[in-house]
Design a protein around this motif. Structure first.
Motif, PDB file in Angstrom:
ATOM      1  N   SER A 142       4.086  17.756   6.174  1.00 45.39           N
ATOM      2  CA  SER A 142       3.963  16.413   6.742  1.00 45.39           C
ATOM      3  C   SER A 142       4.526  16.363   8.160  1.00 45.39           C
ATOM      4  O   SER A 142       4.003  15.652   9.011  1.00 45.39           O
ATOM      5  CB  SER A 142       4.650  15.377   5.861  1.00 45.39           C
ATOM      6  OG  SER A 142       6.039  15.414   6.006  1.00 45.39           O
ATOM      7  N   VAL A 155       4.466   6.338   4.115  1.00 45.97           N
ATOM      8  CA  VAL A 155       4.873   6.693   2.749  1.00 45.97           C
ATOM      9  C   VAL A 155       6.086   7.608   2.794  1.00 45.97           C
ATOM     10  O   VAL A 155       7.054   7.424   2.054  1.00 45.97           O
ATOM     11  CB  VAL A 155       3.707   7.344   1.973  1.00 45.97           C
ATOM     12  CG1 VAL A 155       4.184   7.943   0.655  1.00 45.97           C
ATOM     13  CG2 VAL A 155       2.600   6.331   1.721  1.00 45.97           C
ATOM     14  N   TRP A 156       6.058   8.593   3.695  1.00 49.92           N
ATOM     15  CA  TRP A 156       7.203   9.495   3.824  1.00 49.92           C
ATOM     16  C   TRP A 156       8.440   8.754   4.295  1.00 49.92           C
ATOM     17  O   TRP A 156       9.543   8.980   3.810  1.00 49.92           O
ATOM     18  CB  TRP A 156       6.884  10.656   4.764  1.00 49.92           C
ATOM     19  CG  TRP A 156       6.175  11.749   4.049  1.00 49.92           C
ATOM     20  CD1 TRP A 156       4.826  11.961   4.021  1.00 49.92           C
ATOM     21  CD2 TRP A 156       6.758  12.770   3.233  1.00 49.92           C
ATOM     22  NE1 TRP A 156       4.557  13.049   3.225  1.00 49.92           N
ATOM     23  CE2 TRP A 156       5.715  13.568   2.728  1.00 49.92           C
ATOM     24  CE3 TRP A 156       8.058  13.069   2.871  1.00 49.92           C
ATOM     25  CZ2 TRP A 156       5.938  14.653   1.902  1.00 49.92           C
ATOM     26  CZ3 TRP A 156       8.281  14.158   2.044  1.00 49.92           C
ATOM     27  CH2 TRP A 156       7.228  14.934   1.569  1.00 49.92           C
ATOM     28  N   PRO A 163       0.103   7.811   5.426  1.00 45.92           N
ATOM     29  CA  PRO A 163       0.933   8.923   4.960  1.00 45.92           C
ATOM     30  C   PRO A 163       2.296   8.990   5.638  1.00 45.92           C
ATOM     31  O   PRO A 163       3.308   9.252   4.991  1.00 45.92           O
ATOM     32  CB  PRO A 163       0.084  10.155   5.271  1.00 45.92           C
ATOM     33  CG  PRO A 163      -1.319   9.649   5.267  1.00 45.92           C
ATOM     34  CD  PRO A 163      -1.229   8.252   5.832  1.00 45.92           C
ATOM     35  N   ASP A 175       0.833  -1.205   0.000  1.00 45.47           N
ATOM     36  CA  ASP A 175       0.000   0.000   0.000  1.00 45.47           C
ATOM     37  C   ASP A 175       0.867   1.253   0.000  1.00 45.47           C
ATOM     38  O   ASP A 175       0.544   2.237  -0.659  1.00 45.47           O
ATOM     39  CB  ASP A 175      -0.930   0.032   1.215  1.00 45.47           C
ATOM     40  CG  ASP A 175      -2.090  -0.932   1.089  1.00 45.47           C
ATOM     41  OD1 ASP A 175      -2.469  -1.267  -0.053  1.00 45.47           O
ATOM     42  OD2 ASP A 175      -2.616  -1.355   2.131  1.00 45.47           O
ATOM     43  N   ASN A 176       1.952   1.223   0.749  1.00 50.23           N
ATOM     44  CA  ASN A 176       2.832   2.389   0.808  1.00 50.23           C
ATOM     45  C   ASN A 176       3.585   2.582  -0.507  1.00 50.23           C
ATOM     46  O   ASN A 176       3.820   3.715  -0.918  1.00 50.23           O
ATOM     47  CB  ASN A 176       3.806   2.270   1.975  1.00 50.23           C
ATOM     48  CG  ASN A 176       3.068   2.308   3.302  1.00 50.23           C
ATOM     49  OD1 ASN A 176       2.056   2.965   3.435  1.00 50.23           O
ATOM     50  ND2 ASN A 176       3.559   1.579   4.272  1.00 50.23           N
ATOM     51  N   LEU A 188       6.204  14.125  -3.168  1.00 55.26           N
ATOM     52  CA  LEU A 188       6.902  14.024  -1.884  1.00 55.26           C
ATOM     53  C   LEU A 188       8.142  14.915  -1.931  1.00 55.26           C
ATOM     54  O   LEU A 188       9.274  14.466  -1.885  1.00 55.26           O
ATOM     55  CB  LEU A 188       7.265  12.572  -1.591  1.00 55.26           C
ATOM     56  CG  LEU A 188       6.088  11.605  -1.498  1.00 55.26           C
ATOM     57  CD1 LEU A 188       6.573  10.183  -1.348  1.00 55.26           C
ATOM     58  CD2 LEU A 188       5.163  11.983  -0.361  1.00 55.26           C
ATOM     59  N   ASP A 232       2.399   1.696  -3.453  1.00 55.29           N
ATOM     60  CA  ASP A 232       1.381   2.109  -4.416  1.00 55.29           C
ATOM     61  C   ASP A 232       0.807   3.485  -4.104  1.00 55.29           C
ATOM     62  O   ASP A 232       0.196   4.114  -4.961  1.00 55.29           O
ATOM     63  CB  ASP A 232       0.232   1.102  -4.450  1.00 55.29           C
ATOM     64  CG  ASP A 232       0.646  -0.241  -5.016  1.00 55.29           C
ATOM     65  OD1 ASP A 232       1.649  -0.300  -5.756  1.00 55.29           O
ATOM     66  OD2 ASP A 232      -0.034  -1.236  -4.709  1.00 55.29           O
ATOM     67  N   VAL A 233       0.972   3.933  -2.866  1.00 57.53           N
ATOM     68  CA  VAL A 233       0.381   5.182  -2.371  1.00 57.53           C
ATOM     69  C   VAL A 233      -1.101   5.218  -2.743  1.00 57.53           C
ATOM     70  O   VAL A 233      -1.562   6.018  -3.536  1.00 57.53           O
ATOM     71  CB  VAL A 233       1.119   6.439  -2.887  1.00 57.53           C
ATOM     72  CG1 VAL A 233       0.614   7.678  -2.159  1.00 57.53           C
ATOM     73  CG2 VAL A 233       2.624   6.322  -2.728  1.00 57.53           C
ATOM     74  N   ASN A 234      -1.841   4.290  -2.144  1.00 56.05           N
ATOM     75  CA  ASN A 234      -3.276   4.210  -2.389  1.00 56.05           C
ATOM     76  C   ASN A 234      -4.056   4.477  -1.111  1.00 56.05           C
ATOM     77  O   ASN A 234      -3.481   4.905  -0.111  1.00 56.05           O
ATOM     78  CB  ASN A 234      -3.623   2.857  -3.017  1.00 56.05           C
ATOM     79  CG  ASN A 234      -3.293   1.691  -2.108  1.00 56.05           C
ATOM     80  OD1 ASN A 234      -3.372   1.798  -0.890  1.00 56.05           O
ATOM     81  ND2 ASN A 234      -2.911   0.565  -2.693  1.00 56.05           N
ATOM     82  N   ARG A 240       9.797   6.807   1.401  1.00 54.27           N
ATOM     83  CA  ARG A 240      10.464   7.736   0.474  1.00 54.27           C
ATOM     84  C   ARG A 240      11.866   8.051   0.975  1.00 54.27           C
ATOM     85  O   ARG A 240      12.843   7.977   0.253  1.00 54.27           O
ATOM     86  CB  ARG A 240       9.658   9.018   0.337  1.00 54.27           C
ATOM     87  CG  ARG A 240      10.351  10.108  -0.473  1.00 54.27           C
ATOM     88  CD  ARG A 240      10.268  11.427   0.314  1.00 54.27           C
ATOM     89  NE  ARG A 240      10.722  12.547  -0.475  1.00 54.27           N
ATOM     90  CZ  ARG A 240      11.905  13.131  -0.336  1.00 54.27           C
ATOM     91  NH1 ARG A 240      12.761  12.699   0.556  1.00 54.27           N
ATOM     92  NH2 ARG A 240      12.260  14.142  -1.070  1.00 54.27           N
ATOM     93  N   SER A 295      -2.752   3.354   2.245  1.00 54.06           N
ATOM     94  CA  SER A 295      -1.422   3.829   2.647  1.00 54.06           C
ATOM     95  C   SER A 295      -1.492   4.669   3.922  1.00 54.06           C
ATOM     96  O   SER A 295      -2.423   5.437   4.120  1.00 54.06           O
ATOM     97  CB  SER A 295      -0.816   4.703   1.553  1.00 54.06           C
ATOM     98  OG  SER A 295      -0.700   4.021   0.348  1.00 54.06           O
TER      99      SER A 295
END
Length: 67
Positions: free
Chosen positions: A48, A16-17, A13, A3-4, A40, A6-8, A20, A11
């Motif tokens: 964020s 995700v950061w 947040p 999910d992270n 990002l 794919d950033v869907n 990244r 996810s």
């Protein structure tokens, strides 16, 4: 994890950061130059950090080159 990547909608947040930052650090640690991100960005990082707090990513473990 998927999910992270794919950033869907599933996810996190904050995750995700972190992902990244981990990928960028891993590329740098291995001698590469990461490509810039479109969303990002460093400017969006400030927002964020207000939402999720500052986070740090550990260095990438070194691997010995074969050959």
């Amino acid at each position: 994890m998927a999910d992270n990547l794919d950033v869907n909608a599933g996810s996190s947040p904050a995750q995700v950061w972190l992902l990244r930052d981990f990928l960028e650090q891993a590329i740098t640690d291995l001698g590469g130059t990461p490509l810039p991100f479109t969303v990002l960005t460093d400017r969006n990082r400030q927002q964020s950090e207000i939402w999720f707090g500052p986070r740090s990513v550990p260095s990438t473990p070194r691997r010995e080159k074969k050959g």
